[in-house]
Write a protein that holds these residues in place. Structure first.
Motif, mmCIF file in Angstrom:
data_model
loop_
_atom_site.group_PDB
_atom_site.id
_atom_site.type_symbol
_atom_site.label_atom_id
_atom_site.label_comp_id
_atom_site.label_asym_id
_atom_site.label_seq_id
_atom_site.Cartn_x
_atom_site.Cartn_y
_atom_site.Cartn_z
ATOM 1 N N ASN A 110 139.572 52.262 42.732
ATOM 2 C CA ASN A 110 138.511 51.260 42.836
ATOM 3 C C ASN A 110 138.131 50.799 41.437
ATOM 4 O O ASN A 110 138.050 51.603 40.513
ATOM 5 C CB ASN A 110 137.282 51.848 43.539
ATOM 6 N N THR A 111 137.898 49.514 41.322
ATOM 7 C CA THR A 111 137.394 48.938 40.091
ATOM 8 C C THR A 111 136.090 48.231 40.417
ATOM 9 O O THR A 111 136.021 47.489 41.398
ATOM 10 C CB THR A 111 138.391 47.915 39.508
ATOM 11 N N ILE A 112 135.060 48.481 39.617
ATOM 12 C CA ILE A 112 133.794 47.779 39.781
ATOM 13 C C ILE A 112 133.685 46.766 38.644
ATOM 14 O O ILE A 112 133.843 47.112 37.477
ATOM 15 C CB ILE A 112 132.601 48.748 39.761
ATOM 16 N N VAL A 113 133.428 45.520 39.036
ATOM 17 C CA VAL A 113 133.352 44.430 38.071
ATOM 18 C C VAL A 113 131.985 43.767 38.185
ATOM 19 O O VAL A 113 131.582 43.361 39.281
ATOM 20 C CB VAL A 113 134.454 43.377 38.339
ATOM 21 N N GLY A 114 131.280 43.650 37.087
ATOM 22 C CA GLY A 114 130.025 42.922 37.069
ATOM 23 C C GLY A 114 130.302 41.431 36.992
ATOM 24 O O GLY A 114 131.148 40.991 36.222
ATOM 25 N N VAL A 115 129.608 40.681 37.841
ATOM 26 C CA VAL A 115 129.787 39.233 37.872
ATOM 27 C C VAL A 115 128.426 38.548 37.813
ATOM 28 O O VAL A 115 127.395 39.153 38.106
ATOM 29 C CB VAL A 115 130.550 38.779 39.137
ATOM 30 N N GLN A 116 128.440 37.295 37.451
ATOM 31 C CA GLN A 116 127.203 36.533 37.367
ATOM 32 C C GLN A 116 126.701 36.116 38.739
ATOM 33 O O GLN A 116 125.497 36.102 38.993
ATOM 34 C CB GLN A 116 127.407 35.303 36.495
ATOM 35 N N ALA A 117 127.628 35.748 39.635
ATOM 36 C CA ALA A 117 127.231 35.261 40.952
ATOM 37 C C ALA A 117 128.387 35.412 41.928
ATOM 38 O O ALA A 117 129.543 35.532 41.521
ATOM 39 C CB ALA A 117 126.810 33.800 40.872
ATOM 40 N N LEU A 118 128.053 35.392 43.217
ATOM 41 C CA LEU A 118 129.048 35.382 44.288
ATOM 42 C C LEU A 118 128.861 34.086 45.088
ATOM 43 O O LEU A 118 128.118 33.204 44.668
ATOM 44 C CB LEU A 118 128.897 36.629 45.160
ATOM 45 N N ALA A 119 129.509 33.968 46.233
ATOM 46 C CA ALA A 119 129.543 32.708 46.982
ATOM 47 C C ALA A 119 128.172 32.207 47.409
ATOM 48 O O ALA A 119 127.958 30.996 47.501
ATOM 49 C CB ALA A 119 130.441 32.863 48.205
ATOM 50 N N MET A 120 127.256 33.110 47.699
ATOM 51 C CA MET A 120 125.890 32.722 48.077
ATOM 52 C C MET A 120 124.911 33.534 47.241
ATOM 53 O O MET A 120 125.184 34.696 46.918
ATOM 54 C CB MET A 120 125.647 32.981 49.564
ATOM 55 N N PRO A 121 123.773 32.975 46.902
ATOM 56 C CA PRO A 121 122.838 33.699 46.037
ATOM 57 C C PRO A 121 122.309 34.996 46.643
ATOM 58 O O PRO A 121 121.917 35.896 45.908
ATOM 59 C CB PRO A 121 121.705 32.695 45.794
ATOM 60 N N GLU A 122 122.313 35.134 47.974
ATOM 61 C CA GLU A 122 121.835 36.361 48.620
ATOM 62 C C GLU A 122 122.811 37.523 48.474
ATOM 63 O O GLU A 122 122.423 38.677 48.626
ATOM 64 C CB GLU A 122 121.579 36.131 50.122
ATOM 65 N N PHE A 123 124.082 37.225 48.207
ATOM 66 C CA PHE A 123 125.087 38.274 48.110
ATOM 67 C C PHE A 123 124.983 38.999 46.776
ATOM 68 O O PHE A 123 125.037 38.387 45.714
ATOM 69 C CB PHE A 123 126.511 37.713 48.248
ATOM 70 N N LEU A 124 124.857 40.314 46.832
ATOM 71 C CA LEU A 124 124.802 41.143 45.630
ATOM 72 C C LEU A 124 126.123 41.848 45.360
ATOM 73 O O LEU A 124 126.362 42.302 44.241
ATOM 74 C CB LEU A 124 123.697 42.198 45.779
ATOM 75 N N ILE A 125 126.965 41.971 46.397
ATOM 76 C CA ILE A 125 128.204 42.736 46.270
ATOM 77 C C ILE A 125 129.277 42.115 47.158
ATOM 78 O O ILE A 125 128.981 41.576 48.225
ATOM 79 C CB ILE A 125 127.961 44.228 46.630
ATOM 80 N N GLU A 126 130.511 42.178 46.689
ATOM 81 C CA GLU A 126 131.673 41.762 47.469
ATOM 82 C C GLU A 126 132.763 42.790 47.202
ATOM 83 O O GLU A 126 132.991 43.165 46.047
ATOM 84 C CB GLU A 126 132.133 40.362 47.066
ATOM 85 N N ILE A 127 133.419 43.235 48.279
ATOM 86 C CA ILE A 127 134.443 44.278 48.135
ATOM 87 C C ILE A 127 135.721 43.781 48.809
ATOM 88 O O ILE A 127 135.720 43.406 49.974
ATOM 89 C CB ILE A 127 133.984 45.607 48.786
ATOM 90 N N GLU A 128 136.808 43.785 48.043
ATOM 91 C CA GLU A 128 138.112 43.455 48.604
ATOM 92 C C GLU A 128 138.972 44.698 48.615
ATOM 93 O O GLU A 128 138.693 45.659 47.896
ATOM 94 C CB GLU A 128 138.768 42.300 47.855
ATOM 95 N N ALA A 129 140.021 44.680 49.428
ATOM 96 C CA ALA A 129 140.837 45.878 49.589
ATOM 97 C C ALA A 129 142.305 45.526 49.781
ATOM 98 O O ALA A 129 142.656 44.431 50.206
ATOM 99 C CB ALA A 129 140.355 46.683 50.792
ATOM 100 N N ILE A 130 143.134 46.500 49.438
ATOM 101 C CA ILE A 130 144.555 46.488 49.771
ATOM 102 C C ILE A 130 144.808 47.773 50.533
ATOM 103 O O ILE A 130 144.358 48.857 50.118
ATOM 104 C CB ILE A 130 145.437 46.416 48.510
ATOM 105 N N ALA A 131 145.499 47.662 51.662
ATOM 106 C CA ALA A 131 145.775 48.827 52.493
ATOM 107 C C ALA A 131 147.226 48.789 52.930
ATOM 108 O O ALA A 131 147.946 47.822 52.656
ATOM 109 C CB ALA A 131 144.850 48.839 53.716
ATOM 110 N N THR A 132 147.661 49.827 53.625
ATOM 111 C CA THR A 132 149.011 49.872 54.160
ATOM 112 C C THR A 132 148.969 50.297 55.620
ATOM 113 O O THR A 132 148.112 51.105 56.006
ATOM 114 C CB THR A 132 149.909 50.835 53.357
ATOM 115 N N ILE A 133 149.873 49.755 56.406
ATOM 116 C CA ILE A 133 149.970 50.193 57.799
ATOM 117 C C ILE A 133 150.968 51.334 57.939
ATOM 118 O O ILE A 133 151.117 51.900 59.004
ATOM 119 C CB ILE A 133 150.354 49.029 58.756
ATOM 120 N N ARG A 134 151.622 51.674 56.843
ATOM 121 C CA ARG A 134 152.578 52.787 56.860
ATOM 122 C C ARG A 134 151.800 54.101 56.776
ATOM 123 O O ARG A 134 150.782 54.185 56.104
ATOM 124 C CB ARG A 134 153.539 52.689 55.684
ATOM 125 N N ALA A 135 152.315 55.111 57.411
ATOM 126 C CA ALA A 135 151.617 56.419 57.450
ATOM 127 C C ALA A 135 151.527 57.065 56.094
ATOM 128 O O ALA A 135 152.175 56.829 55.167
ATOM 129 C CB ALA A 135 152.335 57.359 58.401
#
Length: 135
Positions: A110-135
């Motif tokens: 995980n990487t945490i990145v400080g940003v000035q703003a997101l898509a809407m002013p009410e949003f304080l956090i956004e989390i994206e992910a990469i996953a695998t369907i393989r076991a």
């Protein structure tokens, strides 16, 4: 590349905003999840002003995408967490939500990145992910 767009009915409809919640690369089994914010299914911002509650909702949205694919947090390979006006003290609110998401399993990178703003002013956090369907 053969890919499938993932848009679970349990989440807010995203296609009208020009994106899918995730894309599954059928060849590699890799799932790329769009950044998730504190929107519930009805586009209500959960936890206005509370980064911990917003993290919980964003992670619940990620879990909904994983559930729709029949996988869980143990298949997450990487998170990227964007936090508005990040300060290290925010880890006290974000960290427990990440721990709860993994349910005791070893967390992914995980990487945490400080940003000035997101898509809407009410949003304080956004989390994206990469996953695998393989076991």
């Amino acid at each position: 590349m053969t890919s499938t767009r993932i848009n679970p009915e349990t989440l807010y409809p995203s296609v009208q905003y020009g994106f899918s919640h995730a894309t599954l690369d059928e060849v590699t089994g890799t799932v790329h999840l769009s950044g998730q914010v504190a929107w519930d299914k009805d586009y209500t911002v959960v936890g206005v002003g509370d980064v911990g509650l917003q993290a919980r909702q964003a992670l619940a949205n990620i879990k909904a995408v994983l559930d729709s694919l029949g996988i869980g947090p143990a298949q997450v390979l990487r998170l990227r967490t964007f936090v508005v006006n990040y300060d290290v003290s925010m880890l006290g609110a974000i960290g427990p939500e990440l721990g709860a998401f993994y349910g005791g399993a070893m967390p992914a990178a995980n990487t945490i990145v400080g940003v000035q703003a997101l898509a809407m002013p009410e949003f304080l956090i956004e989390i994206e992910a990469i996953a695998t369907i393989r076991a």
